[in-house]
Design an enzyme around this catalytic site. Structure first.
Site, PDB file in Angstrom:
ATOM      1  N   HIS A  85       0.817  -1.218   0.000  1.00 58.19           N
ATOM      2  CA  HIS A  85       0.000   0.000   0.000  1.00 58.19           C
ATOM      3  C   HIS A  85       0.851   1.270   0.000  1.00 58.19           C
ATOM      4  O   HIS A  85       0.351   2.362  -0.270  1.00 58.19           O
ATOM      5  CB  HIS A  85      -0.988   0.005   1.178  1.00 58.19           C
ATOM      6  CG  HIS A  85      -0.377   0.239   2.521  1.00 58.19           C
ATOM      7  ND1 HIS A  85      -0.122  -0.779   3.425  1.00 58.19           N
ATOM      8  CD2 HIS A  85       0.023   1.373   3.140  1.00 58.19           C
ATOM      9  CE1 HIS A  85       0.393  -0.271   4.529  1.00 58.19           C
ATOM     10  NE2 HIS A  85       0.490   1.038   4.382  1.00 58.19           N
ATOM     11  N   ASP A  93       0.027  -7.754   1.530  1.00 65.86           N
ATOM     12  CA  ASP A  93       0.382  -6.328   1.516  1.00 65.86           C
ATOM     13  C   ASP A  93       1.899  -6.140   1.537  1.00 65.86           C
ATOM     14  O   ASP A  93       2.418  -5.271   2.235  1.00 65.86           O
ATOM     15  CB  ASP A  93      -0.266  -5.596   2.701  1.00 65.86           C
ATOM     16  CG  ASP A  93      -0.139  -4.077   2.573  1.00 65.86           C
ATOM     17  OD1 ASP A  93      -0.046  -3.583   1.445  1.00 65.86           O
ATOM     18  OD2 ASP A  93      -0.107  -3.393   3.624  1.00 65.86           O
ATOM     19  N   SER A 132       4.673   2.615   7.785  1.00 63.31           N
ATOM     20  CA  SER A 132       4.368   1.375   7.062  1.00 63.31           C
ATOM     21  C   SER A 132       5.538   0.929   6.191  1.00 63.31           C
ATOM     22  O   SER A 132       6.128   1.726   5.456  1.00 63.31           O
ATOM     23  CB  SER A 132       3.142   1.575   6.167  1.00 63.31           C
ATOM     24  OG  SER A 132       1.981   1.721   6.936  1.00 63.31           O
TER      25      SER A 132
END
Length: 450
Positions: A96, A126, A200
């Site tokens: 992402h 992911d 992230s």
């Protein structure tokens, strides 16, 4: 007597100083060795994927931070983190972070800037593998073994929160194997270390300086850190990244069954079997109870699915199965999980012409269908007439013909009861609700998301 008292006081003071010194141990030396392998990632998104972000009231002399919260140009910028795993510049991040990126820029700890290209992505976990465009040799993060971590272990995370650049935080492992309903293969490490937007894709290190997780998500009521963060275990990432590097995609093992939890949690129940699948070829039957995979006990459907998926196609596995009270072992060869075309239009006869609630089309019990479905004459409830294949109910193994008698322990008398009870769950922030499925007078509870 006086001398003894003075000695006792001195000893206590000395011990207290040692305790304080132990509490103030610095991570500086370890962090210095770890930071060079961590990168900050910024991406320019394709114009068609940009959103009109409102100004969030953040004003900073740092133009990069201002641009993060209130972009002023026509190209939106996304920020994240990553870490280098190969001297040639291969790096891991979250999918992402780089999804739909027109351009990816990686900044190293010494402020050198490199353009990066995407080697491969895996939406199911992911994860993404990128490569920095340079002929130089890069410092590498050492990968550890996430299976060896323990709740309470100290950890260090490094990332790029809010575009501030390399930031270090510490904490402990709060829990393991967390399922946050983010995907089919959830197995997250939970931590209280500070993880925020922009973190992230960054690494989670153990005290030996080894990566044991990839910071991926936070649980938050306000968009910021409240001490509940989640990281993808590095052992899961190793399986994915190795395939992305060699094949550009991930090939997972496939057995070809739908499963659900056994009522006494001792294994999983096979609810249906795909045509021409390895399971069908091995004569596995609906209703079989699988208790072990390769000698290891199975306690949940998601655990079993994850282990099958992480097994290389064409591998031989051994299942321990219980059927009609008899136990036996069965060996079979896994195949490659088929690609599911998400763009196939649903058949109007199967979907749009029916009233689906939480992916289920149900009908009331009548005198005629009671006998067909082996339902007691005194029973009330609804019968599943159809299940949307993309619904959570389908993923939990609910199938046509299942007899539902309760929603959240509230008895169902009419179809409208079912609709009303499910609607209550939807109104309450789309929460999970529990169905009581009573096939052949054998009640089983299944948690379903609307």
């Amino acid at each position: 007597m006086k001398t003894k008292a003075i000695f006792t006081i001195c000893l206590c003071v000395l011990l207290s100083k040692v305790t304080v010194a132990q509490q103030l141990v610095s991570f500086a030396d370890l962090v210095e060795t770890l930071q060079p392998s961590v990168i900050n990632i910024s991406t320019t998104l394709l114009p068609s994927d940009m959103e009109n972000d409102d100004n969030l009231g953040i004003i900073s002399p740092n133009p990069q931070i201002n641009n993060y919260f209130s972009p002023q140009n026509s190209q939106n910028t996304s920020l994240g983190s990553g870490f280098i795993i190969d001297e040639e510049g291969y790096a891991i991040t979250n999918n992402h972070v780089i999804d739909k990126a027109q351009k990816i820029i990686a900044t190293t700890n010494d402020n050198n800037i490199f353009e990066a290209s995407v080697i491969g992505v895996d939406e199911k976990t992911d994860l993404a593998l990128i490569k920095l465009s340079s002929a130089q040799k890069f410092p590498v993060a050492k990968l550890g073994n996430s299976d060896e971590i323990r709740v309470g272990d100290q950890i260090i995370t490094i990332g790029n929160p809010f575009g501030l650049g390399g930031s270090v935080s510490t904490g402990i492992i709060s829990a393991k194997a967390r399922d946050i309903e983010a995907g089919l293969y959830d197995n997250f490490i939970q931590t209280d270390a500070s993880i925020n937007q922009g973190s992230s894709g960054g690494p989670m290190f153990n005290m030996n300086g080894e990566v044991i997780g990839i910071n991926s998500a936070i649980y938050s009521t306000n968009g910021g850190n409240i001490g509940i963060g989640f990281a993808t275990p590095i052992n899961l990432a190793k399986f994915v990244i190795n395939q992305l590097k060699t094949k550009g995609k991930v090939e997972r093992g496939w057995l070809g069954i739908k499963i659900r939890l056994q009522t006494d949690a001792n294994g999983i129940v096979v609810s249906s079997i795909s045509t021409s699948s390895p399971a069908e070829k091995a004569n596995i039957e609906a209703g079989d109870i699988i208790t072990e995979l390769n000698g290891n006990k199975i306690t949940s459907p998601k655990e079993f699915s994850r282990k099958i998926a992480e097994t290389q196609p064409n591998s031989i596995i051994e299942l321990k199965i219980m059927r009609n009270g008899l136990k036996f072992n069965k060996k079979l060869k896994l195949e490659i999980m088929p690609e599911i075309n998400q763009n196939i239009a649903p058949n109007p006869q199967n979907t749009f012409n029916k009233n689906y609630f939480a992916g289920l089309d149900v009908i009331e019990v009548t005198d005629n269908n009671k006998q067909e479905n082996n339902i007691s004459t005194s029973s009330f409830g609804v019968i599943v007439a159809d299940v949307l294949p993309t619904s959570d109910a389908a993923s939990k193994g609910i199938k046509k013909g299942d007899f539902i008698t309760e929603v959240d322990r509230r008895p169902i008398v009419t179809k409208q009861d079912f609709v009303n009870f499910v609607s209550d769950a939807v109104k309450e922030n789309n929460r999970y609700f529990v169905l009581t499925i009573n096939n052949n007078n054998n009640p089983m509870l299944v948690s379903v998301k609307p």
